[in-house]
Design an enzyme around this catalytic site. Sequence first.
Site, PDB file in Angstrom:
ATOM      1  N   GLU A   1       3.789  -8.284  -6.703  1.00 34.46           N
ATOM      2  CA  GLU A   1       3.082  -7.019  -6.488  1.00 34.46           C
ATOM      3  C   GLU A   1       3.392  -6.025  -7.600  1.00 34.46           C
ATOM      4  O   GLU A   1       2.646  -5.067  -7.815  1.00 34.46           O
ATOM      5  CB  GLU A   1       3.470  -6.414  -5.138  1.00 34.46           C
ATOM      6  CG  GLU A   1       2.953  -7.188  -3.941  1.00 34.46           C
ATOM      7  CD  GLU A   1       3.281  -6.491  -2.636  1.00 34.46           C
ATOM      8  OE1 GLU A   1       2.372  -5.855  -2.066  1.00 34.46           O
ATOM      9  OE2 GLU A   1       4.449  -6.570  -2.189  1.00 34.46           O
TER      10      GLU A   1
ATOM     11  N   PRO B   1       9.889  -6.431  12.938  1.00 38.52           N
ATOM     12  CA  PRO B   1      10.501  -5.994  14.200  1.00 38.52           C
ATOM     13  C   PRO B   1      11.285  -4.701  13.988  1.00 38.52           C
ATOM     14  O   PRO B   1      12.130  -4.620  13.096  1.00 38.52           O
ATOM     15  CB  PRO B   1      11.450  -7.149  14.560  1.00 38.52           C
ATOM     16  CG  PRO B   1      10.908  -8.335  13.810  1.00 38.52           C
ATOM     17  CD  PRO B   1      10.345  -7.769  12.541  1.00 38.52           C
ATOM     18  N   LYS B   2      10.967  -3.696  14.790  1.00 39.91           N
ATOM     19  CA  LYS B   2      11.587  -2.378  14.626  1.00 39.91           C
ATOM     20  C   LYS B   2      12.687  -2.139  15.648  1.00 39.91           C
ATOM     21  O   LYS B   2      12.592  -2.584  16.787  1.00 39.91           O
ATOM     22  CB  LYS B   2      10.526  -1.282  14.776  1.00 39.91           C
ATOM     23  CG  LYS B   2       9.502  -1.229  13.667  1.00 39.91           C
ATOM     24  CD  LYS B   2       8.580  -0.033  13.861  1.00 39.91           C
ATOM     25  CE  LYS B   2       7.550   0.068  12.750  1.00 39.91           C
ATOM     26  NZ  LYS B   2       6.668   1.234  12.921  1.00 39.91           N
TER      27      LYS B   2
ATOM     28  N   ASP C   1      -5.085  -8.167   4.475  1.00 42.93           N
ATOM     29  CA  ASP C   1      -3.867  -7.390   4.261  1.00 42.93           C
ATOM     30  C   ASP C   1      -3.727  -6.334   5.355  1.00 42.93           C
ATOM     31  O   ASP C   1      -2.992  -6.525   6.323  1.00 42.93           O
ATOM     32  CB  ASP C   1      -3.848  -6.758   2.866  1.00 42.93           C
ATOM     33  CG  ASP C   1      -2.428  -6.374   2.423  1.00 42.93           C
ATOM     34  OD1 ASP C   1      -1.465  -6.752   3.114  1.00 42.93           O
ATOM     35  OD2 ASP C   1      -2.301  -5.717   1.375  1.00 42.93           O
ATOM     36  N   ASP C   2      -4.423  -5.198   5.202  1.00 46.23           N
ATOM     37  CA  ASP C   2      -4.375  -4.112   6.189  1.00 46.23           C
ATOM     38  C   ASP C   2      -5.812  -3.663   6.456  1.00 46.23           C
ATOM     39  O   ASP C   2      -6.311  -2.719   5.830  1.00 46.23           O
ATOM     40  CB  ASP C   2      -3.538  -2.941   5.673  1.00 46.23           C
ATOM     41  CG  ASP C   2      -2.091  -3.335   5.423  1.00 46.23           C
ATOM     42  OD1 ASP C   2      -1.338  -3.458   6.400  1.00 46.23           O
ATOM     43  OD2 ASP C   2      -1.720  -3.532   4.249  1.00 46.23           O
TER      44      ASP C   2
ATOM     45  N   HIS D   1      -3.026 -13.377   6.177  1.00 49.95           N
ATOM     46  CA  HIS D   1      -2.226 -12.259   5.652  1.00 49.95           C
ATOM     47  C   HIS D   1      -2.751 -10.972   6.268  1.00 49.95           C
ATOM     48  O   HIS D   1      -3.486 -10.207   5.641  1.00 49.95           O
ATOM     49  CB  HIS D   1      -2.312 -12.205   4.129  1.00 49.95           C
ATOM     50  CG  HIS D   1      -1.345 -11.244   3.499  1.00 49.95           C
ATOM     51  ND1 HIS D   1      -0.454 -11.616   2.515  1.00 49.95           N
ATOM     52  CD2 HIS D   1      -1.102  -9.922   3.715  1.00 49.95           C
ATOM     53  CE1 HIS D   1       0.268 -10.575   2.148  1.00 49.95           C
ATOM     54  NE2 HIS D   1      -0.117  -9.524   2.866  1.00 49.95           N
TER      55      HIS D   1
END
Length: 361
Positions: free
Chosen positions: A225, A99-100, A300-301, A13
């Site tokens: 969440e 995807p941007k 996560d980040d 993740h």
Amino acid sequence: MEWCFAMPKIELHAHLNGSIRDSTLLGLAKALGEKGKIVFSEFEHVILNHDRSLREVFKLFDLIHMVTTDHEIVTRITKEVVEDFAAENVVYLELRTTPKRNDLVGMSKRSYVEAVVNGLRDVSTVEVNFSSCTTGGSLNPVCRNNACTGTAKKKIYVRLLLSIDRRETTEAAIETVKLALEMRHLGVMGVDLSGNPIIGEWVTFLPALKFAQEQGLSVTLHCGEVPNMEEIRRMLEFLPQRIGHACFLGEEEWKKLKSSKIPVEICLTSNVQTNTISSLDVHHFEDLYKSKHPIVLCTDDAGVFSTSLSKEYSIASSTFGIGKKEMFHLARNAIDFIFAGDGVKEELKHIFDSAALKLDL
């Protein structure tokens, strides 16, 4: 703890753009400041502060969104993120990213993912296996830049997950799934549902997620969440291959989760820093671990939350009183939850078994 760093680990993740290096983000922010697009001083102290408030975390996410609309920057970030995880002795990494599309700079969803793949190809400090095919029972990595020269090099397996943002329409979500299917040969193994958990309805994304599973793609969901019990129940009924976070499950939802044996991606530091969980000592990791539910520790980040996978294992060990051998088995058990094929799983088992001997575990 040194042994947390030394042992092999599996990351399932990790958001690509949230794992950006502080030094890289600082340089990119400075460049934006020089162009007059931001006030650099307003971001500099946030980037340099590793004990960030929730407000500062969101400020960083806003900045990251601004800088990741350039193909070269996306490629650079991908390369650096893979290098950083490999340096932490992560041997298998699933990177997820949305995807941007940005017509102003000629960026399509496809070209964005291609920029990510180019970043995997650009890694030269370690051997990167990001796509494989089976020929005669052997695993053949797709390698670039001296990764297949036969020299003894640290190796990391990387697979991609394309994220469906909760702001998207059903049509846009299906477009992402179709792109994942078209790019399977480049290591795209599945899709993720993520984004602001208070935005969007489950029914909007369900057709795309069903389509993904029908086509053989694996699915992981950001689940629980926020305390939306109706959505949580529907997500669990969908039976995804994994879920992330699982912070706000009620009693019935816990029973459903445990009976289904859906693996949970646990992000300790992230959950506390975002105030999703009040403190580590009440984190549901302990309950899931003691009940032998399938779990895997994740970051996560890593950039935004100033953490690493080694740090997450160290935190779990010290907070919940889990010994070295047990932590090693927790890391090894994650092999069963990866979205790559049996060939990769067998190679990972060999890596862990060899490490157990070297580390006397």
